[in-house]
Design an enzyme around this catalytic site. Structure first.
Site, short mmCIF file in Angstrom:
data_model
loop_
_atom_site.label_atom_id
_atom_site.label_comp_id
_atom_site.label_asym_id
_atom_site.label_seq_id
_atom_site.Cartn_x
_atom_site.Cartn_y
_atom_site.Cartn_z
N CYS A 1 9.48 66.47 16.62
CA CYS A 1 9.26 66.86 15.23
C CYS A 1 8.38 68.09 15.22
CB CYS A 1 8.64 65.73 14.42
SG CYS A 1 6.94 65.34 14.85
N HIS B 1 1.91 64.18 7.36
CA HIS B 1 0.93 64.69 8.33
C HIS B 1 1.01 66.20 8.36
CE1 HIS B 1 4.71 63.80 10.45
NE2 HIS B 1 4.45 64.89 11.17
#
Length: 662
Positions: free
Chosen positions: A415, A582
């Site tokens: 990611c 995040h």
């Protein structure tokens, strides 16, 4: 393979196509490594020739002693500057050198370059075609000659024999090129040039798209582009400063129109992947990215042909041309090589080709009576079969549908930041793989920026797959939307059964999940758990989760902004009602220590079209949060535990559920 497919594959026509593809690949392999030299020549030509960009800036261009004129080597200094010698000597010698090196390393390269000088001196036109003949011929002859006395030379005489054999062979081939190949290639070049002039004079040049556009989809374009158009176009550019031939194959408009039509009227995976493919094709210049979309609906070849014809017609109408080849066929590379006075025509040709291709493709897709979703994976496999090798860019858009390529030992879930989505996705996938008996397959997670081309299979969110493929071109690319319960995970397990062997009868030992190095209370304190969140939008929820991290002293306030930036690029919705916002990889400097926040919402929040009941904010300073993330992932795979989280009446109960063992 069916009997019909087998017969087609073995047919003489297919054999001819394969041989032409191999020829085109060989020509491309000689030209492409030297494209930088072509670009340098094109830029020098654009700047310094008599009609160049510096003419209006430096008045000394009109003075034969002026430095601009001297560099250009044009007009009074024809052949005495840089432009003439580069096109006459440097570029053909580079091609010949590369061709020889392909056959027999450095010795073949040297002999190939010597042989190329023979055809250069024996011709009155730039010897690109001659270089493509003499370079490989020199390498082949040197290879055969070396094989005659391999292992038979007395020690101490190797260098003497090597140097003289290469020198003598190079001399003979140079003479052969001067008297034999040079005049023949010159005659062919003049004849082909006359044919092009005939097409231009009679307004027939757009008809070349009938050949070029289907040839591109069948991977025959290299033979046409590098074998014919580049040599002829370079000769034209030498004479007039530009050539329309450089635009016949590289115009990105026809392919862009196809992809735009799929974005609007396509279905399923084809529609979802078309935007990413359009960016790669138009700006990256990788035209093969749209080939599978045509192969899914072969009738769309009509759209590419009409789009190509429209682009060529506009360029003929405006007299447009490039100064040198544009490779790859990116709009950026095209504009960099566009001749002065041709920018309007080139721009309109790309727009016109796109509009025509889009209109025809949209009509064909809109009126298509097929109800099934097009099989993009099958089309990609068909394209790779024709190409003769794996296409990392196209495969990136369809994931793991291209079929097994060999045993898989390493899998990475990547990611943007490598701290949240990838960690949880890797945990879920690792558990599935281990339960299937493939405990020896290593599953890790990583930030995309840290990826290297050392993995067998790469799993990413579909919006990140193209980026991951650039760093891991040899790996199988799998795209997912739902990190927690994606059906692609089951496909990966099935792929492992095909590539690594079925382990259901004798399962391998299961590797242990990482153990927590600190208590959940330190990473997820009670003060960072909220049972009734007040946010009503995803943006507000990110703020709420981020402010809890700030209040806990885990991050600086700037980290919350990075959480929003991360969400703009790729959604952090994991599936099963869970979102884990995040920060970006660049924002790790704003993390003071590892921290996690947990917010539960009585009414699900619309998270990019998905309902999110639980929002877990993540700030990972190292790997000490991975064990807790693993447990969180396993919790959200268990409906009973999710129900416990939903009914928990205190922060202590939430913490206990998340901290529970397997």
């Amino acid at each position: 393979m069916s009997t019909l497919e087998a017969s087609v594959a073995d047919s003489p026509r297919t054999g001819v196509r394969v041989r032409v593809q191999k020829l085109g690949t060989a020509l491309s392999n000689m030209v492409m490594p030297n494209i930088g030299a072509f670009i340098a020549w094109g830029l020098i030509t654009a700047l310094f020739i008599e009609a160049g960009w510096l003419q209006a800036i430096f008045s000394d261009l009109k003075n034969p002693e002026g430095w601009v004129a001297r560099i250009g080597g044009w007009g009074a200094y024809d052949g005495a500057g840089i432009v003439g010698p580069m096109i006459t000597y440097l570029l053909p010698v580079l091609i010949g050198y590369t061709g020889g090196r392909m056959i027999h390393g450095n010795r073949g390269a040297v002999v190939g370059a010597i042989a190329t000088m023979g055809v250069i001196a024996g011709a009155d036109v730039p010897m690109f075609m001659g270089a493509m003949i003499m370079g490989p011929l020199g390498g082949w002859c040197m290879k055969k000659l070396d094989a005659l006395w391999e292992g038979k030379i007395r020690p101490g005489f190797e260098m003497l024999v090597d140097n003289f054999s290469a020198g003598i062979l190079g001399m003979l081939l140079a003479i052969f090129g001067f008297f034999g190949i040079g005049p023949i290639v010159s005659s062919f070049t003049r004849g082909a040039g006359n044919a092009v002039d005939f097409l231009v004079d009679n307004d027939l040049l757009p008809l070349t798209s009938i050949l070029i556009e289907p040839a591109k989809v069948l991977f025959l374009n290299n033979a046409i582009n590098h074998g014919v158009l580049t040599p002829l176009g370079t000769t034209q550019a030498l004479e007039s400063g530009k050539s329309i031939l450089f635009l016949l194959e590289t115009n990105p408009g026809p392919g862009l129109g196809i992809l735009l039509a799929y974005m609007v009227f396509g279905k399923g995976v084809a529609r979802a992947s078309a935007p990413g493919a359009a960016i790669i094709q138009f700006f990256g210049g990788i035209h093969e990215i749209y080939f599978p979309y045509v192969l899914m609906k072969p009738k769309l070849i009509a759209a590419t042909i009409l789009g190509g014809m429209t682009g060529v017609f506009i360029n003929v109408l405006f007299g447009s041309g490039l100064r040198a080849p544009a490779a790859p066929g990116s709009i950026i590379a095209i504009y960099a090589q566009t001749a002065s006075g041709s920018f309007l025509g080139v721009t309109l040709s790309v727009l016109g080709a796109t509009a025509m291709s889009f209109t025809v493709a949209a009509f064909l897709l809109k009126t298509d009576k097929a109800t099934d979703e097009p099989d993009l994976a099958a089309a990609t496999a068909s394209m790779e079969s024709m190409k003769g090798k794996k296409s990392s860019v196209s495969t990136a858009l369809v994931g793991a549908g291209a079929g097994p390529t060999g045993p898989i030992h390493t899998i990475v879930f990547a990611c943007d930041a490598g701290m949240g989505s990838s960690a949880m996705g890797a945990s879920v996938l690792r558990k599935k793989i281990q339960q299937a008996g493939f405990g020896d397959v290593k599953v890790t997670n990583s930030a995309i920026s840290n990826l290297t081309d050392t993995y067998d299979l790469v799993v990413t969110h579909r919006d990140l797959t193209a980026r991951a493929a650039q760093k891991t071109g040899s790996a199988v690319q799998v795209s997912v939307d739902d990190f927690m319960s994606s059906p692609r995970y089951d496909e990966i397990v099935e792929r492992l059964r095909q590539t690594n062997g079925d382990r259901t009868a004798a399962p391998t030992p299961v590797a242990e999940e990482p153990r927590a190095t600190e208590a959940a209370g330190e990473v997820l304190p009670l003060s960072s758990i909220v049972l009734d969140g007040s946010a009503r939008t995803a943006a507000q929820a990110i703020d709420e989760a981020g402010e809890l991290l700030v209040a806990a002293g885990a991050v600086e306030p700037a980290y919350v902004s990075a959480m929003h930036e991360r969400e703009k690029s790729v959604s952090t919705f994991m599936g099963n009602g869970l979102a884990i916002p995040h920060g970006t990889n660049e924002a790790k400097s704003a993390i003071r220590r590892t921290g996690i926040s947990f917010v539960r919402y009585p009414e699900p929040i619309d998270w990019n079209g998905k309902p999110a009941e639980f929002v877990v904010g993540i700030a990972g300073a190292g790997n000490d949060h991975m064990a807790l993330l693993t447990r969180i992932a396993h919790v959200f795979l268990d409906k009973d535990r999710v129900a416990q989280l939903r009914s928990a009446g205190s922060a202590e109960e939430i913490q206990a559920v998340l901290n529970a063992g397997e």
